[in-house]
Design a protein around this motif. Structure first.
Motif, short mmCIF file in Angstrom:
data_model
loop_
_atom_site.label_atom_id
_atom_site.label_comp_id
_atom_site.label_asym_id
_atom_site.label_seq_id
_atom_site.Cartn_x
_atom_site.Cartn_y
_atom_site.Cartn_z
N VAL A 260 -17.02 -3.52 4.00
CA VAL A 260 -17.31 -2.63 5.04
C VAL A 260 -18.84 -2.58 5.18
CG1 VAL A 260 -17.01 -0.55 6.38
CG2 VAL A 260 -15.24 -1.50 4.88
N GLN B 8 0.78 -1.09 0.02
CA GLN B 8 0.05 0.05 -0.09
C GLN B 8 0.89 1.30 -0.10
OE1 GLN B 8 -3.32 -0.18 -0.25
NE2 GLN B 8 -3.07 -2.49 -0.31
N GLU C 92 -9.58 -6.01 -0.61
CA GLU C 92 -10.17 -5.10 0.59
C GLU C 92 -11.38 -5.74 1.24
OE1 GLU C 92 -11.25 -0.24 1.15
OE2 GLU C 92 -10.26 -1.18 -0.63
N LYS D 84 -7.58 7.64 4.19
CA LYS D 84 -8.85 6.77 4.37
C LYS D 84 -8.38 5.39 4.93
CE LYS D 84 -9.11 3.54 0.33
NZ LYS D 84 -10.00 2.81 -0.17
N GLU D 85 -9.05 4.89 5.83
CA GLU D 85 -8.80 3.77 6.75
C GLU D 85 -9.50 2.54 6.01
OE1 GLU D 85 -9.70 4.34 10.80
OE2 GLU D 85 -8.14 5.78 10.97
N SER D 86 -8.69 1.36 6.01
CA SER D 86 -9.14 0.22 4.97
C SER D 86 -8.85 -0.91 5.71
CB SER D 86 -8.56 0.37 3.73
OG SER D 86 -9.01 -0.44 2.93
N ARG D 87 -9.61 -1.96 5.61
CA ARG D 87 -9.34 -3.49 6.22
C ARG D 87 -9.14 -4.21 4.92
NH1 ARG D 87 -14.44 -5.06 9.46
NH2 ARG D 87 -15.51 -4.16 7.57
N ILE D 88 -7.86 -4.72 5.04
CA ILE D 88 -7.18 -5.37 3.93
C ILE D 88 -7.18 -6.84 4.20
CG2 ILE D 88 -5.08 -5.83 2.50
CD1 ILE D 88 -6.52 -3.07 1.96
N ARG E 55 -4.20 2.77 7.63
CA ARG E 55 -4.82 4.13 6.96
C ARG E 55 -3.69 4.38 6.14
NH1 ARG E 55 -4.10 6.98 11.70
NH2 ARG E 55 -5.86 6.92 12.23
#
Length: 175
Positions: free
Chosen positions: A167, A59, A164, A142-146, A129
């Motif tokens: 959400v 990332q 990803e 942006k905050e992301s869950r990978i 983040r």
């Protein structure tokens, strides 16, 4: 009539108690030393560290140091993901240089969601983040869950798939 306590009987009782304690201590030590849970915990920690670092690496990319950045991407991956990264390298390089973008990621948290140590396969979820800075726009984050799948290689655990995580919105519907 009760027997008198003699020094010999006391010595025998103490010897028996010491032998019992030694046997119990030895078997407890042996069981702990040969317990698979310690090895599994070590593998889980290695998977989490490799997963978090791999997600952060994939990332993060800076147009000013694109070759090193893409080399880091490739060193973090294996299997189909590595093939995909190598195949798209020229396009990634062109897009990032054109946009003059600097993308950085910071790991917020992570967890191992699956681990099959014998098969050398694992899965992680990593919250990051991601901050993007381009020459044309203000920096944004942006905050992301990978979600990452890892495979054990001769060089350690590496990412073999990345996506990803969906959400949930406030209404409960996926975005």
């Amino acid at each position: 009539m009760p027997r008198a306590i003699t020094p010999t009987r006391t010595a025998l009782a103490l010897t028996a108690a010491a032998a019992t304690a030694a046997i119990w201590g030895g078997t407890s030590w042996y069981a702990a030393a040969n317990d698979d849970s310690a090895a599994f915990a070590k593998s889980r920690d290695e998977v989490l560290a490799a997963g978090e670092q791999g997600v952060q690496n994939l990332q993060t990319l800076d147009y000013r140091d694109i070759d090193d950045g893409l080399a880091t991407w490739e060193s973090s991956a294996t299997g189909d993901l590595l093939t995909e990264l190598k195949g798209g390298r020229a396009d990634f390089e062109k897009q990032v240089k054109s946009a003059k973008s600097v993308t950085t990621a910071k790991v917020l948290s992570g967890a191992v969601t699956e681990l099959d140590d014998r098969a050398g396969k694992a899965s992680v979820m990593v919250a990051v983040r991601i901050t993007v800075d381009t020459a044309k726009e203000k920096p944004g984050s942006k905050e992301s869950r990978i979600l990452g799948e890892l495979t054990r290689t001769d060089d350690g655990w590496k990412l073999s798939a990345l996506s990803e995580a969906p959400v949930e919105s406030a209404t409960g519907a996926g975005q």
